[in-house]
Design a protein around this motif. Structure first.
Motif, short mmCIF file in Angstrom:
data_model
loop_
_atom_site.label_atom_id
_atom_site.label_comp_id
_atom_site.label_asym_id
_atom_site.label_seq_id
_atom_site.Cartn_x
_atom_site.Cartn_y
_atom_site.Cartn_z
N ILE A 7 -1.69 10.12 -5.42
CA ILE A 7 -1.74 8.91 -5.34
C ILE A 7 -1.60 8.56 -6.88
CG2 ILE A 7 -2.83 6.66 -5.19
CD1 ILE A 7 -4.81 7.98 -2.85
N LEU A 52 5.94 1.38 1.96
CA LEU A 52 4.79 1.77 1.78
C LEU A 52 4.24 1.71 3.24
CD1 LEU A 52 2.22 3.09 0.23
CD2 LEU A 52 1.26 0.83 0.15
N SER A 53 3.84 3.00 3.93
CA SER A 53 3.60 2.83 5.44
C SER A 53 2.13 2.56 5.76
CB SER A 53 3.81 4.16 6.13
OG SER A 53 3.05 5.13 5.57
N ASP A 55 0.20 4.29 7.36
CA ASP A 55 -0.71 5.68 6.97
C ASP A 55 -0.90 5.87 5.62
OD1 ASP A 55 -0.58 6.28 9.82
OD2 ASP A 55 1.28 7.21 9.82
N ASP A 56 0.15 5.65 4.85
CA ASP A 56 0.06 5.76 3.51
C ASP A 56 -0.95 5.10 2.76
OD1 ASP A 56 1.80 7.76 3.23
OD2 ASP A 56 3.55 6.27 2.73
N TYR A 59 -4.57 6.23 3.92
CA TYR A 59 -4.93 7.47 2.96
C TYR A 59 -5.29 6.79 1.65
CZ TYR A 59 -4.35 11.62 0.01
OH TYR A 59 -4.83 12.78 -0.52
#
Length: 70
Positions: A7, A52-53, A55-56, A59
């Motif tokens: 990140i 930016l998904s 899922d991202d 996370y």
């Protein structure tokens, strides 16, 4: 810690008294601005961009929560 987990982070805000021009031209010293120093040292910019998904984002949030619990 965040970079070790993939990140990216950065410093978004830098106080004027830390910028070379203002520090040298006006003789500004960090100890004269304790509140700005405290805020600056405690802030971080997290990833934010159009692709930016979800899922991202999940996370990133999960990782931050995990780090704060450690």
């Amino acid at each position: 810690m965040m970079s070790e987990r993939g990140i990216g982070t950065s410093v978004h805000y830098k106080p004027l008294h830390r910028m070379i021009y203002y520090r040298e031209h006006y003789g500004l010293r960090p100890e004269d601005y304790p509140n700005a120093e405290r805020i600056w040292k405690g802030c971080v910019s997290l990833p934010i961009y159009p692709s930016l998904s979800d899922d991202d984002l999940d996370y990133i949030c999960t990782t931050i929560t995990s780090i704060l619990k450690e």
